[in-house]
Scaffold this motif. Structure first.
Motif, PDB file in Angstrom:
ATOM      1  N   PRO A  38      -8.732 -13.537  -9.729  1.00  0.00           N
ATOM      2  CA  PRO A  38      -8.904 -11.961 -10.154  1.00  0.00           C
ATOM      3  C   PRO A  38      -8.739 -11.140  -9.355  1.00  0.00           C
ATOM      4  O   PRO A  38      -8.095  -9.770  -9.787  1.00  0.00           O
ATOM      5  N   PHE A  39      -8.870 -11.121  -8.157  1.00  0.00           N
ATOM      6  CA  PHE A  39      -8.632 -10.138  -6.989  1.00  0.00           C
ATOM      7  C   PHE A  39      -7.062  -9.815  -7.153  1.00  0.00           C
ATOM      8  O   PHE A  39      -6.626  -8.363  -7.094  1.00  0.00           O
ATOM      9  N   ARG A  94      -6.246  -8.027 -10.284  1.00  0.00           N
ATOM     10  CA  ARG A  94      -6.565  -6.480 -10.164  1.00  0.00           C
ATOM     11  C   ARG A  94      -5.706  -5.720  -9.312  1.00  0.00           C
ATOM     12  O   ARG A  94      -5.472  -4.357  -9.626  1.00  0.00           O
ATOM     13  N   PHE A 102     -24.969  -6.989 -13.644  1.00  0.00           N
ATOM     14  CA  PHE A 102     -26.063  -7.294 -12.780  1.00  0.00           C
ATOM     15  C   PHE A 102     -27.113  -6.724 -13.477  1.00  0.00           C
ATOM     16  O   PHE A 102     -27.190  -5.667 -13.184  1.00  0.00           O
ATOM     17  N   LEU A 109     -29.441  -4.280 -11.158  1.00  0.00           N
ATOM     18  CA  LEU A 109     -28.872  -3.283 -10.377  1.00  0.00           C
ATOM     19  C   LEU A 109     -28.417  -1.934 -11.216  1.00  0.00           C
ATOM     20  O   LEU A 109     -28.576  -2.155 -12.414  1.00  0.00           O
ATOM     21  N   LEU A 146     -19.423  -2.909  -7.572  1.00  0.00           N
ATOM     22  CA  LEU A 146     -19.166  -4.227  -7.243  1.00  0.00           C
ATOM     23  C   LEU A 146     -18.005  -4.703  -7.922  1.00  0.00           C
ATOM     24  O   LEU A 146     -17.116  -5.794  -7.333  1.00  0.00           O
ATOM     25  N   LEU A 180     -20.402   1.982  -0.404  1.00  0.00           N
ATOM     26  CA  LEU A 180     -21.140   2.475  -1.027  1.00  0.00           C
ATOM     27  C   LEU A 180     -21.418   3.887  -0.894  1.00  0.00           C
ATOM     28  O   LEU A 180     -22.269   4.969  -1.191  1.00  0.00           O
ATOM     29  N   THR A 219     -25.005  -1.370   2.667  1.00  0.00           N
ATOM     30  CA  THR A 219     -23.686  -1.879   2.818  1.00  0.00           C
ATOM     31  C   THR A 219     -23.258  -2.633   1.470  1.00  0.00           C
ATOM     32  O   THR A 219     -23.835  -3.129   0.570  1.00  0.00           O
ATOM     33  N   LYS A 220     -21.714  -2.486   1.384  1.00  0.00           N
ATOM     34  CA  LYS A 220     -21.193  -3.205   0.146  1.00  0.00           C
ATOM     35  C   LYS A 220     -21.534  -4.599   0.077  1.00  0.00           C
ATOM     36  O   LYS A 220     -21.572  -5.369  -0.968  1.00  0.00           O
ATOM     37  N   LEU A 274     -24.869  -5.289  -1.047  1.00  0.00           N
ATOM     38  CA  LEU A 274     -24.796  -5.250  -2.505  1.00  0.00           C
ATOM     39  C   LEU A 274     -24.146  -6.518  -3.140  1.00  0.00           C
ATOM     40  O   LEU A 274     -24.643  -7.005  -4.111  1.00  0.00           O
ATOM     41  N   ILE A 275     -23.168  -7.072  -2.656  1.00  0.00           N
ATOM     42  CA  ILE A 275     -22.408  -7.966  -3.437  1.00  0.00           C
ATOM     43  C   ILE A 275     -23.392  -9.405  -3.082  1.00  0.00           C
ATOM     44  O   ILE A 275     -23.632 -10.032  -4.198  1.00  0.00           O
ATOM     45  N   ARG A 328     -26.673  -9.374  -3.006  1.00  0.00           N
ATOM     46  CA  ARG A 328     -27.887  -9.134  -4.121  1.00  0.00           C
ATOM     47  C   ARG A 328     -27.354  -9.411  -5.431  1.00  0.00           C
ATOM     48  O   ARG A 328     -27.914 -10.107  -6.264  1.00  0.00           O
ATOM     49  N   ALA A 329     -25.936  -9.050  -5.655  1.00  0.00           N
ATOM     50  CA  ALA A 329     -25.425  -9.055  -6.952  1.00  0.00           C
ATOM     51  C   ALA A 329     -25.250 -10.691  -7.341  1.00  0.00           C
ATOM     52  O   ALA A 329     -25.496 -11.012  -8.520  1.00  0.00           O
ATOM     53  N   ASP A 370     -28.511 -12.067  -8.555  1.00  0.00           N
ATOM     54  CA  ASP A 370     -28.841 -11.735  -9.777  1.00  0.00           C
ATOM     55  C   ASP A 370     -28.025 -12.429 -10.838  1.00  0.00           C
ATOM     56  O   ASP A 370     -28.616 -12.913 -11.844  1.00  0.00           O
ATOM     57  N   ASN A 371     -26.737 -12.806 -10.845  1.00  0.00           N
ATOM     58  CA  ASN A 371     -25.679 -13.333 -11.706  1.00  0.00           C
ATOM     59  C   ASN A 371     -24.554 -13.806 -11.004  1.00  0.00           C
ATOM     60  O   ASN A 371     -23.674 -13.122 -10.846  1.00  0.00           O
ATOM     61  N   ALA A 398     -20.693 -12.568 -10.895  1.00  0.00           N
ATOM     62  CA  ALA A 398     -20.173 -12.363  -9.446  1.00  0.00           C
ATOM     63  C   ALA A 398     -18.714 -13.060  -9.244  1.00  0.00           C
ATOM     64  O   ALA A 398     -17.801 -12.418  -8.889  1.00  0.00           O
ATOM     65  N   ILE A 452     -15.715 -11.566 -11.608  1.00  0.00           N
ATOM     66  CA  ILE A 452     -15.378 -10.505 -10.954  1.00  0.00           C
ATOM     67  C   ILE A 452     -14.471 -10.974  -9.675  1.00  0.00           C
ATOM     68  O   ILE A 452     -13.428 -10.058  -9.217  1.00  0.00           O
ATOM     69  N   GLY A 453     -14.886 -11.979  -9.077  1.00  0.00           N
ATOM     70  CA  GLY A 453     -13.993 -12.475  -8.007  1.00  0.00           C
ATOM     71  C   GLY A 453     -14.703 -12.663  -6.626  1.00  0.00           C
ATOM     72  O   GLY A 453     -13.749 -12.614  -5.659  1.00  0.00           O
ATOM     73  N   HIS A 454     -16.189 -12.560  -6.663  1.00  0.00           N
ATOM     74  CA  HIS A 454     -16.592 -12.569  -5.302  1.00  0.00           C
ATOM     75  C   HIS A 454     -16.923 -14.087  -4.999  1.00  0.00           C
ATOM     76  O   HIS A 454     -16.966 -14.861  -5.850  1.00  0.00           O
TER      77      HIS A 454
END
Lengths: 500, 308
Positions: free
Chosen positions: A73-74, A77, A91, A94, A102, A109, B161-162, B165-166, B168-169, B172-173, B177, B180-182
């Protein structure tokens, strides 16, 4: 550039199942292009290939006339594609702002993202509060978050996977305004849906898929809803009609039910009265979040009711649990499929068994008769055209619409004296919707009482003789649909406002 | 302030350091959605390896680094199994603990009668010589300050930091994640390794600072308390310090109660930290049901399949 995105002979198979077979299509720039098809027609697979989450087995794609083969997906995008998922990829713990960041590459941030979020939300009429935690938001608001997240990447192609399946009618029309604005600003939209009326309203082009194959490319405005539906399912639709309505005795009544909600953002129910008679279908219309969930919990028996309020065949059932209620031939299909309606990580046949009363044909002295279970499960699968490899598949592996068909079918074949069903066709395609409606009508003709709670006004109008409207936890008196009911109903609906 | 009070405060601080290390590591691991119950095993490996290196080289720095590496090596086994072979987190973590205790006991056989040089307190000229403040604020060993620094760094990483955040995300799910591509697995593996490294240092603190010798099973359940601490802290870094001080305090109380002539059988006092753990966990659930749910990572302990 003739096409923004061009697909040539795309094939994708999972084992022996061909999810996409030889699909060739072109999407014109700045158009809204519909991808139509039933559940399991291969829409989602095709979209995942376009978005890079899946790779095709063969075939090629072109983006702006250049070869395009995204591995993630990156990469998609980076080229300017964005996608709003059917099952939101948000999420819950959040905040809105964090969720949006995200999905954005290269945004830290520290940047002034909150300002940007506000900017987009104003420009396209997408109302959200950046600081709120997503877990507290309504479904519609969550979708707006997803859309803003996509828009902030300034995409050239926005993919929307069944965006309206969870929205209220008002939210749908707001969404359409947003989408039209986007297309005017040069953003191409790939709109995946099985809701034909919507596709006819806003799409310039439509591609119809069936069983993984491309059936036709057409302009949806030139075809009637029925024609599109029949192309989609590949057979003629049944004409729905309630012929011999025979109304009998009272089966179920709610007498002055009031209950304070125990949830933080719940709706209190005030003085609800309703009667369902033998052979009749009664509907509760209204925008989601007006007390339907709270009412459903009480009807199902997940929460207990005060004394003398819920009367089923002359018996006070307010204190019975849902199993005891089923024993009395009162059956339910809750709105939430996984968790309430079915156990996600159990097989279909096990889920079948779980909704049976203690004493049923499936058990002998408490020992499970698996042959019988298998037979009945197969019956539901074939009768309701549930797309699954076998009755041994896990409930969570089915697509939403398919699981819905299974759950409704499971309750219907028990010939209940009373069936309470919430959003019976939520996320279900035209062919199956038709079938579920037909089955509900047949059930009523056999003398069962049915109570339908639905947001879908068309559905309520097609099926019910009597309709109530629920607003802010209050239920209107019954409106008889025979004598000019639609007018009265619209007045009631307009009078009530969404609390979203 | 009298000498005894200072002693007690110093004692509490020293007792809480290994808990802070292990818990802050586990906190990052759990924030990423992984439940590693192998903390005890990673700690004891850190304790023995730190001691062995200290004995042979005499270098405090080297032995702490070795202890960290030992913890990370243990964690990499866990990461390998749970993230690549998709094994169950709970079972794998328990196995890791048992494995670590066994291996450490085996290595420790040859080191049971020796003592090593303790990593000594820092002496900052002038500051450490101040009355009271000197010993209470500037009178600790370097690892104590490192522990506090780590808590601050973890907080900064997670919330400022980003990448935090990633992480934690992902906890969470993980499906979202991934969609989205993480890179879920990469983040989790790194988090697990960090957790292992921290647990290793926490273990080394036991054998290099608290008691500079090897005693079999010397981690004595601290790994488990660290895991409970993460829940106690409701996955918030700074609350880990508060929790660690409370637990550290109880274990010091246990020592000093006898000195004060309170005659409670020693066994009851040794039960205290664990009893406290249970009471704290239960009362947290009862006290604020929704609050704890809100901060707990939704995907905690769930296996992630990247295929869909």
């Amino acid at each position: 550039m003739k096409y923004q995105l061009e697909l040539q002979n795309i094939c994708k198979s999972y084992g022996s199942l061909k999810a996409n077979e030889d699909i060739t299509l072109g999407i014109k720039p700045a158009s809204i292009h519909a991808l139509l098809g039933e559940n399991g027609a291969g829409k989602s697979t095709l979209v995942k290939i376009i978005y890079g989450s899946l790779q095709s087995n063969s075939g090629t794609m072109k983006w702006c006339d250049q070869d395009y083969k995204p591995n993630s997906p990156f990469e998609a995008r980076e080229k300017g594609l964005a996608m709003v998922f059917q099952h939101f990829s948000l999420f819950e713990s959040l905040t809105v702002a964090e969720n949006i960041i995200l999905g954005l590459d290269g945004v830290g941030l520290d940047s002034d993202y909150i300002e940007q979020i506000t900017k987009y939300s104003k420009q396209y009429g997408l109302n959200v509060n950046a600081q709120q935690v997503v877990g507290d938001l309504s479904v519609g608001a969550r979708q707006r978050v997803e859309i803003i997240r996509c828009l902030m990447q300034e995409p050239k192609l926005l993919i929307m996977d069944e965006p309206t399946s969870v929205l209220t009618p008002q939210e749908v029309s707001d969404l359409f305004i947003t989408l039209r604005k986007l297309a005017e600003n040069g953003c191409t939209i790939l709109y995946i849906s099985h809701k034909l009326e919507e596709v006819r309203q806003i799409c310039h082009q439509a591609t119809i898929l069936r069983g993984g194959k491309l059936i036709q490319n057409c302009n949806p405005q030139e075809h009637s809803k029925r024609e599109l539906a029949e192309m989609m399912i590949g057979k003629k639709l049944i004409n729905l009609a309630r012929s011999n309505i025979k109304i009998g005795e009272d089966v179920f009544s709610i007498n002055n039910l009031s209950k304070k909600s125990e949830e933080m953002f719940g709706v209190d129910l005030h003085d609800i009265c309703l009667t369902v008679k033998e052979g009749s279908i009664v509907g509760i219309a209204g925008v989601a979040g007006n007390g339907q969930d709270e009412l459903m919990h009480l009807l199902i028996g997940e929460k207990k009711s005060p004394e003398g309020v819920l009367i089923f065949k002359g018996k006070d059932i307010g204190k019975l649990n849902s199993h005891q209620r089923r024993q009395l031939s009162m059956f339910f299909t809750p709105e939430e499929r996984l968790g309430h309606g079915a156990v996600a990580d159990m097989k279909l046949d096990e889920n079948m068994l779980l909704s049976r009363p203690q004493k049923s044909e499936m058990t002998n002295y408490g020992v499970i008769n698996w042959q019988q279970v298998e037979m009945l499960t197969q019956r539901v699968i074939t009768d309701f055209d549930v797309q699954t490899q076998s009755s041994k598949m896990l409930a969570q592996s089915l697509s939403g619409g398919n699981l819905q068909k299974f759950m409704v079918g499971r309750e219907l074949i028990q010939n209940p004296d009373l069936l309470i069903v919430a959003q019976p066709t939520w996320g279900v395609d035209a062919g199956s919707e038709n079938h579920i409606h037909q089955s509900l009508i047949t059930l009523a003709e056999q003398g069962s009482a049915i109570l339908i709670i639905s947001q879908d006004l068309d559905e309520v109008l097609t099926l019910c003789e009597q309709v109530h409207v629920i607003t802010a936890g209050k239920l209107s008196p019954a409106v008889d649909m025979q004598d000019n009911g639609l007018e009265k109903l619209s007045q009631l609906m307009v009078g009530g406002k969404s609390n979203d | 302030m009298d000498e005894l009070a200072i002693q007690i405060i110093l004692g509490i601080s020293v007792a809480s350091v290994p808990l802070i290390f292990a818990a802050i590591g586990e906190l990052v691991v759990e924030r990423s959605g992984v439940l590693n119950l192998g903390v005890e095993g990673m700690m004891i490996m850190g304790a023995i390896i730190g001691l062995v290196v200290q004995y042979h080289t005499g270098s405090g720095l080297l032995s702490v680094i070795a202890a960290m590496a030992a913890g990370m090596l243990m964690a990499s086994i866990f990461a390998f199994l749970t993230q690549l072979f998709l094994t169950n987190h709970v079972a794998t973590g328990l196995a890791l603990t048992l494995f670590g205790l066994g291996v450490a006991a085996f290595i420790g056989k040859n080191y049971s009668d020796i003592t090593v040089t303790r990593i000594s307190a820092l002496h900052i000229p002038w500051f450490s010589d101040l009355p009271v403040i000197g010993s209470l604020v500037f009178g600790y060993d370097p690892l104590f300050y490192l522990a506090i620094l780590m808590v601050f760094l973890v907080w900064w990483f997670l919330f400022k930091t980003k990448r935090g955040l990633i992480l934690r995300a992902i906890g969470d799910n993980h499906d979202a994640a991934h969609a989205i591509g993480h890179q879920v697995i990469r983040y989790r593996v790194l988090a697990i390794l960090f957790g292992g490294g921290m647990a290793g240092i926490g273990g080394a603190y036991l054998s290099l600072v608290q008691v500079p010798m090897w005693v079999e099973g010397m981690s004595a359940g601290r790994g488990w308390i660290a895991i409970a601490l993460v829940v106690f802290a409701s996955w918030q870094p700074f609350k880990v310090i508060v929790g660690a001080l409370i637990f550290g305090g109880i274990s010091i109380l246990q020592l000093h109660a006898q000195a004060f002539g309170v005659y409670i059988p020693a066994q009851y006092l040794s039960m205290l930290p664990y009893l406290m753990t249970i009471i704290v966990l239960v009362s947290l659930r009862i006290g604020s049901k929704s609050n704890t749910n809100r901060t707990m990572p939704n995907c905690l302990g769930k296996v992630f399949h990247s295929t869909s």
